[in-house]
Write an enzyme that holds these catalytic residues in place. Structure first.
Site, PDB file in Angstrom:
ATOM      1  CE1 TYR A  75      -3.134  -2.950   0.383  1.00 47.19           C
ATOM      2  CE2 TYR A  75      -3.331  -2.491   2.722  1.00 47.19           C
ATOM      3  CZ  TYR A  75      -3.675  -3.237   1.621  1.00 47.19           C
ATOM      4  OH  TYR A  75      -4.557  -4.281   1.758  1.00 47.19           O
ATOM      5  CB  SER A 112     -13.815  -4.551  -0.126  1.00 49.07           C
ATOM      6  OG  SER A 112     -12.604  -4.002  -0.570  1.00 49.07           O
ATOM      7  N   GLY A 134     -18.286  -2.951  -0.154  1.00 44.78           N
ATOM      8  CA  GLY A 134     -18.206  -2.969  -1.613  1.00 44.78           C
ATOM      9  C   GLY A 134     -17.392  -1.827  -2.175  1.00 44.78           C
TER      10      GLY A 134
END
Length: 328
Positions: A56, A203, A206
């Protein structure tokens, strides 16, 4: 904040964790000071489970989390990941699960985080060229050396999970899971439960879509990677908007936000389930955490699952090249 245990002998963590990825990359520009404030507020509110990865921001996110944890390290279960290799300028070079790379990656993460030990260390993606036994064997060496406390996998297939768990106990599997990504239910979730492995749902909203705030690609920053994912494009987007509208309507009937409804559904899937929504906003953080107070009725669960059954979402969750690295 409620607590849940990852695996039979794994860490006890807050029922909702904090995914830190977007504080460094993928969702457009971020403010470091604001991101650190979100982490501090999360800890104040009882969140003790922070998730990052070496890829990341090509290491930036680990450095940011490390700075945020100064003076607070003992209050957090710190999780990071290795395996996705980045090159100069952030290019993606593939997946590496070789034992020698496992140890190099761990040492680099420890330096960036500024800690002596990683609580939960995941293989971010499975390297199809390296037997999982060799990769997990090297990860187990890190446990024996005191650099890592517990082991995890991410986006691994059932057979891979079994083989890995036979080498060393796996505390948690981290895989995408939400109302619009229910692929794990038939086999993967059954496997983790059979083996006593915790499930960390990334997630869980979504990628923000279930909040109802995204109506078109124009709602996203030009540098936002979601613009290039199939579910946010063309006919798939139009179809998926109807799913988000269903969540919004059911949330309104319940008197909560769509995000809270989606998180409450996940929390109700079992005591082994720990969602890790990401946010760069203290207000949204606080709204998300309030989901632990919501107990859905049977009829509400049925309505949600009827509106968003497995396979309802249109389009793949990643571009084709990235999909080849999941569920190995």
């Amino acid at each position: 904040m409620q607590q849940r245990r990852l695996g039979h002998n794994g860490p006890q963590v807050s029922a909702i964790g904090l995914g830190c990825m977007g504080m460094s990359e993928f969702y457009g520009p971020a403010d470091e000071a604001a991101s650190i404030s979100v982490i501090h507020r999360a800890i104040e509110l009882g969140v003790n489970f922070l998730d990052t990865a070496d890829m990341y921001g090509s290491g930036h996110n680990e450095e940011l989390v490390g700075r945020a944890l100064r003076g607070r390290r003992d209050r957090v279960v710190l999780a990071t990941k290795f395996g996705n290799v980045r090159g100069p300028g952030g290019s993606f070079l593939g997946v590496d699960g070789r034992p020698e790379y496992v140890k190099q990656a761990c040492d680099a993460s420890l330096r960036r985080l500024g800690v002596d030990e990683i609580d939960l260390y995941y293989q971010h993606r499975v390297d199809s060229r390296v037997p999982i036994e060799e990769t997990v064997g090297a990860m187990a060496d890190l446990v024996r050396s005191g650099k890592v406390r517990w082991l995890g996998l991410s986006e691994a297939a059932p057979a891979t999970i079994r083989r890995a768990h036979a080498v060393h106990p796996i505390a948690a599997l981290q895989t995408e899971y939400s109302l619009w990504t229910r692929d794990v239910e038939p086999e993967i979730l059954a496997t983790t439960r059979e083996l006593g492995i915790g499930f960390v749902a990334y997630s869980p909203l979504g990628r923000g879509f279930l909040t109802g705030a995204i109506r078109s690609a124009e709602d996203l920053h030009p540098a936002d990677y979601r613009r290039n994912t199939p579910r946010f494009q063309g006919d798939a987007l139009a179809a998926n908007l109807r799913l988000a509208d269903s969540v919004r309507q059911l949330a309104a009937a319940r008197g909560c936000t769509p995000a809270q409804l989606a998180l409450a559904w996940l929390l109700g899937r079992g005591s082994d389930m720990v969602p890790i929504p990401g946010t760069r906003s203290i207000d949204r953080l606080q709204q998300n955490l309030a989901a632990v107070q919501i107990q859905l009725r049977t009829d509400e669960i049925q309505a949600l699952e009827s509106a968003l059954p497995p396979g309802a979402a249109r389009g793949e969750r990643y571009p084709q090249a990235a999909m080849q690295a999941v569920n190995r």
